[in-house]
Design a protein around this motif. Structure first.
Motif, PDB file in Angstrom:
ATOM      1  N   ARG A  14      40.448 -28.707 -13.517  1.00  0.00           N
ATOM      2  CA  ARG A  14      40.490 -28.323 -14.930  1.00  0.00           C
ATOM      3  C   ARG A  14      41.070 -29.419 -15.807  1.00  0.00           C
ATOM      4  N   ARG A  15      42.120 -30.056 -15.279  1.00  0.00           N
ATOM      5  CA  ARG A  15      42.735 -31.145 -16.041  1.00  0.00           C
ATOM      6  C   ARG A  15      41.718 -32.267 -16.269  1.00  0.00           C
ATOM      7  N   ILE A  16      41.007 -32.584 -15.215  1.00  0.00           N
ATOM      8  CA  ILE A  16      40.025 -33.674 -15.313  1.00  0.00           C
ATOM      9  C   ILE A  16      38.918 -33.312 -16.304  1.00  0.00           C
TER      10      ILE A  16
ATOM     11  N   LEU B   1      37.331 -24.051  -9.087  1.00  0.00           N
ATOM     12  CA  LEU B   1      38.015 -25.150  -9.759  1.00  0.00           C
ATOM     13  C   LEU B   1      39.519 -25.066  -9.536  1.00  0.00           C
ATOM     14  N   SER B   2      40.118 -26.178  -9.135  1.00  0.00           N
ATOM     15  CA  SER B   2      41.577 -26.208  -9.006  1.00  0.00           C
ATOM     16  C   SER B   2      42.172 -26.587 -10.362  1.00  0.00           C
ATOM     17  N   ASP B   3      43.488 -26.503 -10.460  1.00  0.00           N
ATOM     18  CA  ASP B   3      44.136 -26.913 -11.709  1.00  0.00           C
ATOM     19  C   ASP B   3      43.837 -28.372 -12.010  1.00  0.00           C
ATOM     20  N   ASN B   4      43.790 -29.174 -10.939  1.00  0.00           N
ATOM     21  CA  ASN B   4      43.488 -30.591 -11.118  1.00  0.00           C
ATOM     22  C   ASN B   4      42.080 -30.782 -11.686  1.00  0.00           C
TER      23      ASN B   4
ATOM     24  N   GLY C  59      15.684 -32.339 -19.035  1.00  0.00           N
ATOM     25  CA  GLY C  59      16.139 -31.414 -18.011  1.00  0.00           C
ATOM     26  C   GLY C  59      16.337 -30.105 -18.693  1.00  0.00           C
ATOM     27  N   PRO C  60      16.298 -29.023 -17.919  1.00  0.00           N
ATOM     28  CA  PRO C  60      16.420 -27.720 -18.547  1.00  0.00           C
ATOM     29  C   PRO C  60      17.809 -27.539 -19.156  1.00  0.00           C
ATOM     30  N   VAL C  61      17.846 -26.800 -20.248  1.00  0.00           N
ATOM     31  CA  VAL C  61      19.130 -26.431 -20.819  1.00  0.00           C
ATOM     32  C   VAL C  61      19.465 -25.051 -20.276  1.00  0.00           C
ATOM     33  N   PRO C  62      20.476 -24.958 -19.431  1.00  0.00           N
ATOM     34  CA  PRO C  62      20.740 -23.660 -18.832  1.00  0.00           C
ATOM     35  C   PRO C  62      21.173 -22.634 -19.876  1.00  0.00           C
ATOM     36  N   ALA C  63      20.640 -21.431 -19.734  1.00  0.00           N
ATOM     37  CA  ALA C  63      20.983 -20.369 -20.671  1.00  0.00           C
ATOM     38  C   ALA C  63      22.408 -19.899 -20.410  1.00  0.00           C
ATOM     39  N   MET C  64      23.050 -19.382 -21.439  1.00  0.00           N
ATOM     40  CA  MET C  64      24.350 -18.742 -21.285  1.00  0.00           C
ATOM     41  C   MET C  64      25.348 -19.616 -20.520  1.00  0.00           C
ATOM     42  N   THR C  65      25.340 -20.888 -20.832  1.00  0.00           N
ATOM     43  CA  THR C  65      26.274 -21.783 -20.166  1.00  0.00           C
ATOM     44  C   THR C  65      27.111 -22.467 -21.236  1.00  0.00           C
ATOM     45  N   THR C  66      28.422 -22.364 -21.106  1.00  0.00           N
ATOM     46  CA  THR C  66      29.274 -22.997 -22.102  1.00  0.00           C
ATOM     47  C   THR C  66      29.424 -24.480 -21.775  1.00  0.00           C
ATOM     48  N   VAL C  67      29.906 -25.222 -22.764  1.00  0.00           N
ATOM     49  CA  VAL C  67      30.130 -26.647 -22.561  1.00  0.00           C
ATOM     50  C   VAL C  67      31.091 -26.854 -21.381  1.00  0.00           C
ATOM     51  N   PHE C  68      32.134 -26.028 -21.332  1.00  0.00           N
ATOM     52  CA  PHE C  68      33.074 -26.159 -20.223  1.00  0.00           C
ATOM     53  C   PHE C  68      32.362 -25.950 -18.884  1.00  0.00           C
ATOM     54  N   ASP C  69      31.536 -24.899 -18.800  1.00  0.00           N
ATOM     55  CA  ASP C  69      30.787 -24.628 -17.559  1.00  0.00           C
ATOM     56  C   ASP C  69      29.925 -25.816 -17.184  1.00  0.00           C
ATOM     57  N   LEU C  70      29.239 -26.348 -18.196  1.00  0.00           N
ATOM     58  CA  LEU C  70      28.327 -27.464 -17.948  1.00  0.00           C
ATOM     59  C   LEU C  70      29.099 -28.657 -17.395  1.00  0.00           C
ATOM     60  N   VAL C  71      30.179 -29.009 -18.084  1.00  0.00           N
ATOM     61  CA  VAL C  71      30.949 -30.175 -17.659  1.00  0.00           C
ATOM     62  C   VAL C  71      31.556 -29.928 -16.283  1.00  0.00           C
ATOM     63  N   SER C  72      31.979 -28.691 -16.038  1.00  0.00           N
ATOM     64  CA  SER C  72      32.625 -28.398 -14.758  1.00  0.00           C
ATOM     65  C   SER C  72      31.657 -28.535 -13.584  1.00  0.00           C
TER      66      SER C  72
END
Lengths: 341, 400
Positions: B119-121, B114-117, B88-101
């Motif tokens: 983010r916690r997850i 994203l809610s606080d919940n 699958g493509p690796v999105p440019a300029m995407t952080t690990v957090f962005d990817l996981v989110s």
């Protein structure tokens, strides 16, 4: 979005972009063969009686519509580029490279020339837009069809270029066989130009652009899911088929509305999304789309100014300006690993 | 009886009405790790695509908690089932957090806020996969292993009942492979997530997954706990291994030596294994004897050697075996004494070597010289000694 630091950065960048846009706007109206002061621009809106009538008409009839068109057109093309890059999962595509602009231009030509042949004196702006839209959609669908057969990025590019060439060739044939005088304006638009924009055309360009830019922005969440490819998008709840259809329609409209009145403007759709991703350091469409709107407007505005001001009184082709900025970006993308999927 | 989370009955899968695998009956329980094994192109991915709702079943049913997977609307399916794919493509300029989110998409509002919940997850998933430290790195800068962990974290934050993973250990080094399997075991044990995956690492699958499903030739050729369905020869057959043999006992593959009458190796107690392999690599044909059936050498020789004379486990070498071994040895160009330990049941091998020396065959030996003298006495002077296997090969090279 992430942390306060990132948030602050986005705010600063958006503010800077906004300021740049306002500056571009003012300069674009001020500068030209006749110099106009900022005070006069101000005057046009609030105290029109105090402005010299010659200047008033230069501002209101020529420069202002042209500037507004460049700004709206740049924004539309940049966002169209963002959408297409998402659709093909590939940073190197844009309306011009895929031949969509050329197809749009061809159909525009058919509508204009066909209209004259059938005895119409004037083609309405709406008619031009619709012709242009049909052309954009037709090429878009053709490219999508072919891209399902060939998966490689390079093949896709070549096919887009070829479709573009074919459309341009047919357009040039049309130009030759048609009545020269009547198609003067049309012939020029094959290189793209915001010159001679009328308020009537703006009445279509601005609302359509605004509406579809908003639509693009509202698609941000699903566009983000699409970054990982269709299968992941579907597994994250995106109805991929319907959504892809939306992308096609929105990006085609955005391309068509510009092409209808300004011709095929190259590379803005390629360079701006990429530049925006780099300076904002994100691929999040909730940031990329508004940023592409602002920076697309700035880039088109600056290129249009450059076309007018570099060698006055000769007007350089707008396509030359945008290509000088856009082509190196394309080469860079192809050479760097980002170009490959 | 426990309720199956993923249940298929007489499921046929394939593309465009063309069946790839037919008659799949799978019952994946809550928290079970099911692994599909089979050769390339066997249809593992097709099965996984069907189970994840990307492909409609051709016939039969595939159900998630009793509901046809293909009929569940995408939105609600995305909260119950998530995917980890090979590419699958690796999105440019995407952080690990962005990817996981991105994995929170099924739960977030229209604009994906994203809610606080949320983010916690996300942070919990980063911690769980051991990539909290990579949170703000760009995905394009990660190694394959780190990227895979990020993709798994993304799948976790979808909070699914089932995670489907297509070759999650492909391209990874052995360290990451083990980590990924451990992670899946943890998800299954602690979060009761059902994991259905395909692997190419047989060994990893047998040791890490509760249930194995063998996919081959358009059907499921076996399904169950590894110890129930895996017999000697299962994988050599499953993967159509030619010119080699997979040892289920050792969890490793041996490559067949060329068919040529070159070397006879007198071996035992695992002293032969490295010699067989080294000779085979250097292009010599290898046969061996007399090796006991319970010997490590037996398992390796079964893969490498073109012929082997063996003896029943724990039985002294019989006269018959010794004679057969001698005949075989005399047909080869040279003989090697691996330096095997000598005891009551294999003393016959020393006699065998003596006879061969007397018949004029060249014998090479890895046995320490003084020990060799003790066993062979006078005859030792006719043996070519080598201290290491590579020295042995060198000496063989210079003569043969």
């Amino acid at each position: 979005m992430l942390s306060r630091k990132t948030n602050t950065r986005y705010t600063v960048l958006f503010a800077a972009g906004g300021a740049l846009l306002i500056m571009t706007f003012i300069l674009s109206v001020m500068l030209g063969s006749v110099e106009i002061s900022a005070a006069e621009i101000y005057g046009c809106f609030f105290t029109p009686d105090n402005v010299r009538s010659a200047h008033y008409s230069i501002i209101m009839d020529i420069r202002l519509p042209r500037t507004l068109a460049a700004i709206a057109g740049g924004a539309a093309l940049a966002v169209s580029g963002v959408l297409l890059q998402n659709f093909f999962g590939n940073p190197i595509v844009e309306p011009y490279i895929l031949g969509i602009s050329s197809g749009s231009n061809l159909f525009l030509g058919i509508v204009i020339l066909g209209g004259y042949t059938f005895g119409m004196k004037n083609i309405s702006s709406m008619g031009m837009f619709i012709g242009s839209f049909i052309g954009a959609m037709a090429v878009m669908l053709a490219v999508i069809f072919v891209s399902q057969k060939v998966r490689s990025v390079t093949s896709l590019l070549i096919i887009g270029l070829m479709i573009g060439y074919v459309c341009s060739a047919v357009t040039s044939v049309l130009t030759v066989i048609a009545d020269k005088e009547r198609i003067m304006g049309f012939a020029r638009t094959t290189m793209g130009s915001f010159a001679g924009f009328t308020w009537e055309q703006l009445k279509i360009l601005c609302p359509v652009t605004a509406a579809f830019l908003a639509a693009a922005f509202l698609m941000s969440k699903d566009l983000n899911s699409m970054l990982l490819g269709e299968k992941y998008a579907q597994s994250m709840g995106v109805s991929v088929r319907a959504f892809r259809f939306c992308i096609v329609v929105v990006s085609s409209v955005l391309t068509a509305v510009v092409t209808a009145f300004a011709g095929a403007v190259s590379f803005i759709g390629l360079a701006v999304p990429h530049i925006v991703r780099i300076i904002f350091r994100t691929s999040d469409h909730r940031i990329v789309i508004p940023a592409a709107i602002i920076f697309g407007a700035v880039m088109a505005g600056l290129c249009d100014m450059g076309a007018r001001l570099i060698m006055p009184p000769t007007e350089l082709p707008l396509g030359a300006m945008t290509t000088i900025i856009g082509a190196p970006t394309a080469v860079y993308l192809l050479v760097s690993k980002n170009g490959e999927r | 009886m426990e309720e199956a989370v993923i249940k298929t009955t007489h499921l046929n899968v394939g593309y465009n009405k063309k069946t790839v695998i037919s008659d799949i009956d799978l019952n994946a329980l809550k928290g079970e790790v099911v692994c599909l094994l089979g050769p390339n192109g066997a249809g593992k991915s097709t099965i996984l695509k069907t189970l994840s709702g990307l492909l409609a079943p051709l016939s039969g049913t595939a159900e998630l908690d009793g509901e046809g997977i293909n009929g569940i609307d995408k939105k609600s399916l995305s909260r119950r089932l998530s995917l980890v794919l090979t590419d699958g493509p690796v999105p440019a300029m995407t952080t690990v957090f962005d990817l996981v989110s991105m994995g929170r998409a099924p739960y977030t509002n229209f604009m994906g806020q994203l809610s606080d919940n949320d983010r916690r997850i996300i942070d919990a998933a980063l911690a769980e996969t051991g990539i909290s430290g990579l949170r703000d790195r760009y995905v394009s800068e990660l190694s394959d292993g780190e990227k895979q962990k990020a993709m798994i974290a993304r799948a976790i934050v979808q909070e699914p009942e089932v995670i489907i993973l297509d070759e999650p250990t492909g391209h990874l080094d052995i360290g990451y492979k083990v980590e990924v399997i451990r992670l899946l075991q943890k998800l299954s044990a602690e979060k009761q997530m059902t994991c259905i995956l395909s692997l190419h690492d047989i060994d990893l699958a047998l040791k890490g997954c509760k249930t194995i499903m063998l996919v081959n030739d358009g059907k499921i050729s076996g399904m169950g706990a590894p110890e129930e369905i895996i017999k000697s020869g299962t994988f050599t057959e499953l993967y159509h291994i030619k010119g080699g043999r997979y040892s289920e006992l050792m969890g490793s593959v041996e490559i067949k030596a060329p068919l040529a009458n070159d070397a006879f190796v007198a071996a035992g107690n695992g002293t032969g294994a490295v010699i067989y392999r080294s000779l085979a690599r250097n292009g010599y044909g290898v046969v061996t004897g007399v090796v006991h059936e319970n010997d490590k050498d037996h398992e390796v020789a079964a893969g490498v050697c073109s012929e082997m004379i063996c003896e029943k486990a724990f039985e002294p070498i019989s006269r018959g075996s010794a004679v057969k071994a001698e005949e075989l040895a005399l047909m080869q160009r040279f003989v090697i004494d691996s330096g095997f330990p000598v005891g009551g049941i294999n003393a016959e091998n020393i006699g065998l070597i003596k006879n061969i020396i007397l018949k004029g065959k060249r014998v090479f030996s890895l046995r320490p010289v003084n020990e060799s003298r003790r066993f062979f006495g006078e005859l030792d002077s006719r043996i070519v000694h080598a201290g290491t296997v590579s020295e042995l090969i060198q000496k063989i090279r210079s003569i043969f």
